[in-house]
Design a protein around this motif. Structure first.
Motif: not given
Length: 83
Positions: A4-32
């Protein structure tokens, strides 16, 4: 096993449920984005993506310069003001 080439991860389910929240929690980091604990995509912040594009353009230019320097063609001298 795939690295995994990222420090932050999220499942597809999490991304579908709340994309804005995933982006907010990641800040300036890449999300796998993981599917069954395997990276299926990467969500890249715009600033990171823009930096990557710039680096790729610089790399391409460096390759062109190296090719020109290694060629047998005689360079043409020009003054900076003539460009």
């Amino acid at each position: 096993m795939q690295t995994i080439q990222a420090n932050v991860t999220a499942s597809i389910s999490e991304l579908k449920k709340s994309p804005a929240q995933v982006i907010k929690q990641a800040g300036d980091e890449v999300v796998a984005i993981l599917s069954h604990n395997v990276p299926s995509a990467y969500l890249v912040p715009s600033a990171v993506y823009e930096g990557m594009v710039e680096m790729m353009e610089d790399y391409k230019l460096i390759k062109e310069v190296k090719t020109a320097l290694n060629s047998k063609e005689k360079p043409i001298k020009v003054k900076f003001d003539e460009l």
